[in-house]
Write a protein that holds these residues in place. Structure first.
Motif, PDB file in Angstrom:
ATOM      1  N   GLY A 160       0.838  -1.189   0.000  1.00 26.27           N
ATOM      2  CA  GLY A 160       0.000   0.000   0.000  1.00 26.27           C
ATOM      3  C   GLY A 160       0.873   1.238   0.000  1.00 26.27           C
ATOM      4  N   TYR A 161       0.318   2.332  -0.469  1.00 29.64           N
ATOM      5  CA  TYR A 161       1.074   3.601  -0.489  1.00 29.64           C
ATOM      6  C   TYR A 161       0.649   4.520   0.655  1.00 29.64           C
ATOM      7  N   GLU A 162      -0.277   4.046   1.496  1.00 27.90           N
ATOM      8  CA  GLU A 162      -0.728   4.846   2.635  1.00 27.90           C
ATOM      9  C   GLU A 162      -0.178   4.238   3.925  1.00 27.90           C
ATOM     10  N   PRO A 163       0.543   5.018   4.744  1.00 29.98           N
ATOM     11  CA  PRO A 163       0.985   4.480   6.034  1.00 29.98           C
ATOM     12  C   PRO A 163      -0.193   3.957   6.864  1.00 29.98           C
ATOM     13  N   ALA A 164      -1.365   4.569   6.696  1.00 27.73           N
ATOM     14  CA  ALA A 164      -2.542   4.144   7.466  1.00 27.73           C
ATOM     15  C   ALA A 164      -3.033   2.760   7.050  1.00 27.73           C
ATOM     16  N   PHE A 165      -2.490   2.248   5.944  1.00 29.83           N
ATOM     17  CA  PHE A 165      -2.926   0.954   5.410  1.00 29.83           C
ATOM     18  C   PHE A 165      -2.219  -0.218   6.097  1.00 29.83           C
ATOM     19  N   ARG A 166      -1.197   0.078   6.906  1.00 29.25           N
ATOM     20  CA  ARG A 166      -0.341  -0.978   7.446  1.00 29.25           C
ATOM     21  C   ARG A 166      -1.138  -2.065   8.173  1.00 29.25           C
ATOM     22  N   PHE A 167      -2.061  -1.676   9.041  1.00 29.72           N
ATOM     23  CA  PHE A 167      -2.798  -2.690   9.796  1.00 29.72           C
ATOM     24  C   PHE A 167      -3.860  -3.378   8.957  1.00 29.72           C
TER      25      PHE A 167
ATOM     26  N   LEU B 184       3.895  -4.818   2.554  1.00 29.09           N
ATOM     27  CA  LEU B 184       4.906  -3.786   2.371  1.00 29.09           C
ATOM     28  C   LEU B 184       4.243  -2.422   2.414  1.00 29.09           C
ATOM     29  N   GLU B 185       4.990  -1.446   2.909  1.00 28.17           N
ATOM     30  CA  GLU B 185       4.482  -0.070   2.883  1.00 28.17           C
ATOM     31  C   GLU B 185       5.374   0.743   1.961  1.00 28.17           C
ATOM     32  N   TYR B 186       4.816   1.173   0.854  1.00 28.55           N
ATOM     33  CA  TYR B 186       5.574   1.955  -0.115  1.00 28.55           C
ATOM     34  C   TYR B 186       5.309   3.433   0.103  1.00 28.55           C
ATOM     35  N   THR B 187       6.263   4.280  -0.196  1.00 36.87           N
ATOM     36  CA  THR B 187       7.515   3.944  -0.817  1.00 36.87           C
ATOM     37  C   THR B 187       8.588   3.573   0.218  1.00 36.87           C
ATOM     38  N   ALA B 188       8.263   3.682   1.519  1.00 36.43           N
ATOM     39  CA  ALA B 188       9.284   3.453   2.551  1.00 36.43           C
ATOM     40  C   ALA B 188      10.015   2.126   2.340  1.00 36.43           C
TER      41      ALA B 188
ATOM     42  N   GLY C 236      17.782  20.325  -6.849  1.00 32.01           N
ATOM     43  CA  GLY C 236      17.480  20.090  -8.262  1.00 32.01           C
ATOM     44  C   GLY C 236      16.052  19.638  -8.527  1.00 32.01           C
ATOM     45  N   LEU C 237      15.170  19.900  -7.587  1.00 34.60           N
ATOM     46  CA  LEU C 237      13.796  19.378  -7.728  1.00 34.60           C
ATOM     47  C   LEU C 237      12.797  20.424  -8.222  1.00 34.60           C
ATOM     48  N   ASN C 238      13.284  21.565  -8.672  1.00 33.98           N
ATOM     49  CA  ASN C 238      12.329  22.600  -9.099  1.00 33.98           C
ATOM     50  C   ASN C 238      11.505  22.199 -10.322  1.00 33.98           C
ATOM     51  N   PHE C 239      11.950  21.157 -11.015  1.00 31.02           N
ATOM     52  CA  PHE C 239      11.112  20.697 -12.136  1.00 31.02           C
ATOM     53  C   PHE C 239       9.779  20.126 -11.633  1.00 31.02           C
ATOM     54  N   LEU C 240       9.711  19.896 -10.304  1.00 31.75           N
ATOM     55  CA  LEU C 240       8.451  19.411  -9.721  1.00 31.75           C
ATOM     56  C   LEU C 240       7.661  20.515  -9.022  1.00 31.75           C
ATOM     57  N   SER C 241       8.208  21.715  -8.969  1.00 29.63           N
ATOM     58  CA  SER C 241       7.541  22.806  -8.237  1.00 29.63           C
ATOM     59  C   SER C 241       6.122  22.989  -8.733  1.00 29.63           C
ATOM     60  N   GLY C 242       5.214  23.133  -7.788  1.00 27.89           N
ATOM     61  CA  GLY C 242       3.814  23.384  -8.132  1.00 27.89           C
ATOM     62  C   GLY C 242       3.043  22.135  -8.522  1.00 27.89           C
ATOM     63  N   LYS C 243       3.741  21.017  -8.636  1.00 26.38           N
ATOM     64  CA  LYS C 243       3.024  19.770  -8.995  1.00 26.38           C
ATOM     65  C   LYS C 243       2.444  19.142  -7.722  1.00 26.38           C
ATOM     66  N   PRO C 244       1.268  18.505  -7.843  1.00 31.48           N
ATOM     67  CA  PRO C 244       0.716  17.821  -6.665  1.00 31.48           C
ATOM     68  C   PRO C 244       1.617  16.664  -6.237  1.00 31.48           C
ATOM     69  N   LEU C 245       1.751  16.464  -4.931  1.00 29.61           N
ATOM     70  CA  LEU C 245       2.524  15.320  -4.425  1.00 29.61           C
ATOM     71  C   LEU C 245       1.929  14.023  -4.983  1.00 29.61           C
TER      72      LEU C 245
ATOM     73  N   LYS D 122       3.468   8.626 -10.424  1.00 31.39           N
ATOM     74  CA  LYS D 122       4.582   8.268 -11.324  1.00 31.39           C
ATOM     75  C   LYS D 122       5.508   7.263 -10.638  1.00 31.39           C
ATOM     76  N   ALA D 123       5.722   7.461  -9.328  1.00 33.50           N
ATOM     77  CA  ALA D 123       6.573   6.514  -8.593  1.00 33.50           C
ATOM     78  C   ALA D 123       5.947   5.125  -8.655  1.00 33.50           C
ATOM     79  N   MET D 124       4.641   5.062  -8.403  1.00 35.93           N
ATOM     80  CA  MET D 124       3.963   3.759  -8.402  1.00 35.93           C
ATOM     81  C   MET D 124       4.091   3.079  -9.776  1.00 35.93           C
ATOM     82  N   ARG D 125       3.849   3.860 -10.821  1.00 33.30           N
ATOM     83  CA  ARG D 125       3.939   3.268 -12.176  1.00 33.30           C
ATOM     84  C   ARG D 125       5.354   2.780 -12.455  1.00 33.30           C
ATOM     85  N   GLY D 126       6.341   3.561 -12.018  1.00 29.68           N
ATOM     86  CA  GLY D 126       7.737   3.167 -12.234  1.00 29.68           C
ATOM     87  C   GLY D 126       8.084   1.898 -11.473  1.00 29.68           C
TER      88      GLY D 126
END
Ligand code: PA5
Length: 441
Positions: free
Chosen positions: A266-273, A298-302, A342-351, A357-361
């Protein structure tokens, strides 16, 4: 409500695999619907979201209201199926930090689920001098961990409030007719709720077993049951478009193709239990006759930074099921004029965009590494979506057990440790076994 994508598992399965499983799925679904497969006496959960005891449901809501008024703390005593579901739902809907939050509902501590002295003492100290109530949950009433826990907290309640006062604060969820806790509850006059005969512990979260603690946490249990009912109605329509059929067939096919472990990520820490609840559901249902996928979580992305290496390049024994909820809110990544990272290419983008994109990758990397993937996409976490997901996993579990050829509703293996423990503790009646075990130690 739920969208399932099994396309990233397809290349690991024979061609036309789903179609080939249709007759077996039809039979499995019919056995669940008609309660006439192995363990059919324990399939009362199949129509539970429609047929639940409405009178008891109203008593659960009233008891939760009373507990919220009379106590700052609720102690929930139970183990395995008697607590994992409630803990999973409270974490997911109210937060793993529930007890730390400012709220008008009681703190909730789960105990009686182990034999740790330190954990028990810690809960007693965390309650301190606050008012508390107890919900003891045990079908048998003789499960050692829970029975010891109940002894302790019953004693503390009686010391603090007297026998009469304690009676007003003890809520017992147990068998309707038999067992040690049933006898004690009748004798003491505790308010009682029922673990239904036809529903095993791991399928009991939507009975009083889960619903009373969940309602105490201020969760709308009517909406939770509504979500489960929607799942029941949708998933009862057979066919290869049914996501429960697709998921059950896919995980069975992957098992037959040599996979031994199913990782629920899961991608939510609250999903662990929730994943802990899922592990019991699948492990206890399928792990028998030396068969079954080992459920892991597993708890992603941790966990990509701890388990990612193994998943990518270790033994090729795993398949992966990802549960992804849409977020409830939005957070935009801030701009940093210095841009040192070097992360300004993500500025203003929603988390959430980054997370997607991380999940798809991750999915593509794992598939490339030989780990097939099933993706379950969910709307934002709510009572309705969580109720739906609970029923979905229960139903898939029933189908999966029948595809595997086991009785998914018994748990004969759980007894082995209990009888050894009783023997080593010197329980009357276990003398011969005690001597035999001690000779081996
Ligand atoms: O799923 C199950 O049946 C088990 O996890 C039980 O819930 C657990 O062993 C507790 O048993 P009891 O409710 O009798 O205390």
């Amino acid at each position: 409500m739920l969208s399932l994508d099994v396309s990233q598992a397809a290349s690991f399965l024979p061609q036309d695999y789903l179609t080939s499983r249709q007759p077996a799925l039809e039979k499995a679904a019919s056995m669940l619907a008609n309660h006439d497969g192995p363990g059919g006496d324990f399939t009362g959960w199949v129509y539970l979201p429609r047929d639940y005891d409405k009178e008891e449901f109203a008593r659960i809501q009233a008891a939760a209201e009373k507990i919220r008024k009379q106590s700052q703390v609720l102690v929930v005593i139970g183990i395995g199926g008697s607590y994992l579901g409630a803990r999973a739902v409270i974490d997911l809907l109210r937060s793993p930090y529930y007890n730390l939050k400012k709220k008008d509902t009681p703190d909730i501590f789960f105990t009686g689920n182990g034999l740790s002295t330190d954990a028990l003492l810690e809960i007693i100290s965390l309650i301190g001098d606050r008012d508390f109530s107890v919900n003891v949950i045990s079908k048998s009433g003789t499960t050692t961990e829970s029975a010891v826990g109940f002894r302790v907290f019953k004693g503390l309640l009686e010391k603090k409030y007297g026998k009469e006062g304690a009676r007003e604060r003890i809520y017992s969820t147990t068998d309707k007719a038999r067992g040690a806790l049933k006898g004690l509850s009748d004798a003491e006059g505790y308010e009682e709720f029922v673990v239904p005969d036809a529903i095993g512990g791991r399928y009991s979260v939507l009975t009083a077993v889960g619903l009373l603690p969940i309602a105490c946490a201020g969760i709308d249990i009517t909406a939770l049951m509504g979500g489960a009912r929607q799942a029941m109605e949708e998933l009862s329509v057979g066919g290869l478009d049914n996501p429960a059929w697709q998921y059950a067939a896919t995980r069975h096919g992957l098992y037959c193709a040599g996979k031994k472990v199913e990782m629920l990520a899961g991608y939510e820490p609250a999903f662990r239990f929730f994943a802990e609840w899922w592990k019991q559901l699948y492990g206890e249902s399928e792990g028998k006759e030396h068969k079954g996928l080992l459920p892991a979580s597993l708890e992603y992305t941790a966990d990509l930074h701890s388990m990612g290496q193994y998943i990518q390049e270790g033994e090729r024994i795993m398949c992966e099921t990802v549960v992804n909820f849409q977020p409830k809110g939005e957070f935009l990544i801030p701009d940093d004029p210095e841009n040192i990272d070097g992360l300004n290419f993500l500025s203003g983008k929603p988390l959430a965009f980054v997370a997607e994109k991380a999940m798809r990758g991750v999915i593509l990397a794992h598939v490339d590494g030989g780990v097939p993937n099933v993706l379950i996409q969910m709307p934002p976490i709510s009572e309705t979506t969580v109720g739906y997901l609970i029923y979905f996993f229960e139903y898939v579990c029933g189908l999966s057990g029948y595809l595997l050829g086991v009785n998914p509703f018994n748990q004969p293996g759980v007894e082995a440790y209990k009888s050894n423990m009783f023997a080593l503790l010197g329980k009357p009646g276990y003398e011969e076994k005690q001597a035999e075990l001690e000779a081996r130690l």
